[in-house]
Design an enzyme around this catalytic site. Structure first.
Site, PDB file in Angstrom:
ATOM      1  N   CYS A 152      -2.283   3.042  -3.009  1.00  0.00           N
ATOM      2  CA  CYS A 152      -2.913   3.465  -1.759  1.00  0.00           C
ATOM      3  C   CYS A 152      -2.110   4.586  -1.095  1.00  0.00           C
ATOM      4  CB  CYS A 152      -3.117   2.263  -0.852  1.00  0.00           C
ATOM      5  SG  CYS A 152      -4.358   2.546   0.437  1.00  0.00           S
TER       6      CYS A 152
ATOM      7  N   HIS B 101      -5.580  -2.302  -4.125  1.00  0.00           N
ATOM      8  CA  HIS B 101      -4.651  -3.351  -3.719  1.00  0.00           C
ATOM      9  C   HIS B 101      -4.962  -4.631  -4.485  1.00  0.00           C
ATOM     10  CE1 HIS B 101      -2.791  -1.281  -0.361  1.00  0.00           C
ATOM     11  NE2 HIS B 101      -3.982  -0.901   0.072  1.00  0.00           N
TER      12      HIS B 101
END
Length: 481
Positions: free
Chosen positions: A330, A427
């Site tokens: 991310c 994630h």
């Protein structure tokens, strides 16, 4: 509606785990139970079934209750972006970004959303177990409060106060909290419990009796330290620690100032062949690490500047020159690119920052946040990955032609030409056991057979057993009304 609330004498007294354990205990009694936290402050967030985001602790509590997480479980989530400001998420969606000094004027507008979510949740379940935030003793924050006594009184929910004996002064914590509470707030307290005791609990018998006598509150028990807590996702970045072992393949993770969704690392920490090293500010990344992971962050450009201030950029480039590998997740993925532009000032002052330049991609921040659960296939191993995306910004560039994974036929993430630098927006990818084993095998880590989901479930059961053994759980649940 039937509910009870766990408040604490301070932050980090163990409220989140207490609620998770009580949810599992109530579920095992045949109750339909749900967790609820009116207001949370955390950059560790989870994507919900209904397409929003809530605190990761409430997602764990939902799991303990046998539920999928929904936004009503945490209607107000504050995600700090700086020392003085935070993004405000209401019922799963971004409302605004506000300075801490201005949040007090916003709180009265949020109570309606909090009570709406609570009412909907309570209508669907036999019992709601509510977690407070911080401490009700912070009476300077009482006006407009939606997190502790303000909510408890508005929703007519009884409170059980938890104290943390591990940090010392628990007698003063309890008696002092009662002393500063307004009488009407103190009247909502049905009793107390003592958490995180080390040693023989009988040694605290006199102190326990003293609290009961001075406060007039019923005691529900003294809970010893739960040694398996590290196997469950941490609520606070302050709880992060290196792995419990040495001698395995070393993976280094710099502890960014706005580190987010750090439970991505939990499955690696649990692997017996891995030594996970969390590197705090002021310390160099270890030169013998095989892999450096740049984790998620709530403020990519801000944490990139923080990373450079620590000299970690130099360490990462040296690690790469030595043949080491780098994975960015991310915000960490965005940092690995050539530039990060935020023309509208979404995460901070408008502008553009040079990235680390290890991936040939550029990122532009946009107002739209991507919130989705994602199933993908890892490009290098062909193993399935299931995770979630929770980010602003879009990354494009030549290295996207070598994706980290595929979502259907679409590319996800990027890889350098030599494959030693990778980035992904996914994630939770290491929770997939077969992918994690295949990924680590490339570093020579033996296949352990670790089933991470089963480990979490077993630990939640052990937590409930721990509460049942040392607290009067039936009496605690009996306080609900």
């Amino acid at each position: 509606m039937t509910a009870l609330m766990i408040q604490g004498t301070g932050s980090n007294v163990g409220k989140s785990l207490l609620v998770a354990g009580l949810c599992r205990a109530a579920r095992r009694r045949g109750l339909s139970v749900a967790p609820f936290k009116p207001q949370n402050m955390s950059n560790n967030a989870a994507v919900t079934e209904d397409g929003g985001e809530i605190g990761r602790a409430q997602a764990l509590q939902a799991r303990a209750a046998g539920l999928m997480p929904v936004t009503d479980m945490n209607p107000v989530l504050l995600k700090p972006e700086s020392e003085t400001g935070a993004q405000v998420i209401v019922q799963g969606r971004r409302l605004t970004t506000t300075r801490a000094a201005d949040y007090a004027t916003l709180k009265p507008r949020l109570m309606g959303a909090v009570l709406d979510s609570f009412t909907r949740l309570a209508a669907r379940h036999d019992l709601v177990i509510v977690e407070g935030a911080g401490s009700p003793a912070e009476v300077n924050l009482r006006t407009g409060d939606i997190a502790n006594m303000g909510f408890a009184r508005a929703a007519h929910v009884p409170v059980i106060l938890a104290g943390d004996i591990d940090r010392g002064g628990v007698i003063a914590q309890m008696i002092g909290t009662q002393a500063v509470l307004a009488p009407e707030d103190a009247a909502t307290v049905a009793g107390f419990l003592i958490n995180k005791f080390r040693g023989d609990p009988q040694l605290f018998d006199d102190g326990y009796s003293f609290i009961q006598a001075r406060t007039g509150w019923r005691g529900f028990g003294v809970l010893p330290w739960f040694a398996q807590a590290h196997l469950l996702p941490a609520e606070d970045a302050l709880d992060l620690a290196s792995g419990p072992r040495t001698g395995g393949v070393k993976i280094a993770v710099p502890m960014l100032s706005r580190i987010a969704n750090f439970d991505d690392l939990d499955p690696l920490r649990a692997e017996p062949g891995v030594e996970l090293v969390m590197v705090p500010p002021g310390h160099a990344l270890p030169g013998d690490a095989r892999l450096v992971i740049l984790p998620g962050t709530k403020s990519t450009r801000g944490d990139l500047a923080f990373l450079r201030a620590q000299g970690w950029d130099i360490d990462i480039l040296a690690h790469h020159r030595r043949g080491g590998r780098v994975l960015g997740i991310c915000g960490g993925y965005q940092m690995l690119g050539r530039t990060i532009a935020d023309p509208e000032g979404i995460e901070g002052p408008p502008g553009e920052s040079p990235g680390l330049g290890l991936l040939d991609v550029t990122t532009v921040m946009t107002p739209d946040k991507r919130l989705t659960r994602t199933r993908a296939t890892h490009a290098a191993t062909g193993e399935p990955v299931e995770g979630y995306e929770i980010h602003i910004g879009r990354s494009e560039g030549p290295d996207r032609a070598r994706p980290f994974a595929h979502v259907g036929t679409l590319p996800e993430g990027a890889r350098s030409p030599d494959g030693r630098v990778e980035g992904s927006y996914l994630h939770g990818l290491f929770t997939a056991d077969t992918f994690r084993s295949a990924y680590l095998a490339d570093f020579g880590v033996p296949v352990s057979g670790l089933a991470h989901a089963a480990l979490v479930e077993d630990t939640l059961d052990a937590l409930a057993d721990h509460l049942e053994a040392h607290l009067d759980v039936s009496a605690i649940l009996g306080c609900a009304r």
